[in-house]
Scaffold this active site. Sequence first.
Site, mmCIF file in Angstrom:
data_model
loop_
_atom_site.group_PDB
_atom_site.id
_atom_site.type_symbol
_atom_site.label_atom_id
_atom_site.label_comp_id
_atom_site.label_asym_id
_atom_site.label_seq_id
_atom_site.Cartn_x
_atom_site.Cartn_y
_atom_site.Cartn_z
ATOM 1 C CB CYS A 88 -2.202 55.672 -19.255
ATOM 2 S SG CYS A 88 -2.969 55.355 -20.844
ATOM 3 C CG HIS A 127 -5.996 51.653 -17.721
ATOM 4 N ND1 HIS A 127 -5.443 52.716 -17.054
ATOM 5 C CD2 HIS A 127 -5.526 51.721 -18.992
ATOM 6 C CE1 HIS A 127 -4.677 53.404 -17.904
ATOM 7 N NE2 HIS A 127 -4.713 52.807 -19.085
ATOM 8 C CD GLU A 128 -5.586 48.691 -21.363
ATOM 9 O OE1 GLU A 128 -5.818 49.394 -22.377
ATOM 10 O OE2 GLU A 128 -4.565 48.856 -20.671
ATOM 11 C CG HIS A 131 -7.611 53.467 -23.125
ATOM 12 N ND1 HIS A 131 -7.165 54.736 -23.413
ATOM 13 C CD2 HIS A 131 -6.708 52.942 -22.264
ATOM 14 C CE1 HIS A 131 -6.045 54.977 -22.770
ATOM 15 N NE2 HIS A 131 -5.742 53.899 -22.047
#
Length: 166
Positions: A88, A127-128, A131
């Site tokens: 990341c 993954h995004e 966030h």
Amino acid sequence: MSIRKIITDIVELKKENDEVTLEEAEEIIEQLELSLKSSEVPGVGLAAPQIGIHKRVAIIRLGNEKLNLINPHIIEKKHGFILNGEGCLSVPGKKVNTRRFKEILVKDDLHPAGLVLVDMIAVVSQHEIDHLDQILITDRDLSNQPGRNDPCFCGSGKKFKKCHGK
């Protein structure tokens, strides 16, 4: 428009992110693209909180694939697997093993009927979106995960297997 530095402060990255309008998202997407292109370390995706904008917007730039996500939510996940060495831009130098899914269904303001994502674009999208939900790869690190019958780390009071262990 100035290039925003990628945030590595965990407290900042864990702040809640608000939904946006399509108009707000356009400018944020431009800022995300500039920041991703100018990053010292190559990346394939970036979420608004990673550049200090606490809004639910993310971009994926994976080879020839280009995906913008505005107020996204994962609706369905299929075919879980262990991803070895996920990294990341906000956690520089750290690689962790995570549980991801090879196929997901995402709904957002650009894809209200849903968009099926598979393989690497599905992984990067997870993954995004993490966030945007204040989740970092260090939270998904399998070496840090509680056992199936331990209390879930989110504080829900449920067992891990019934909550975030899905």
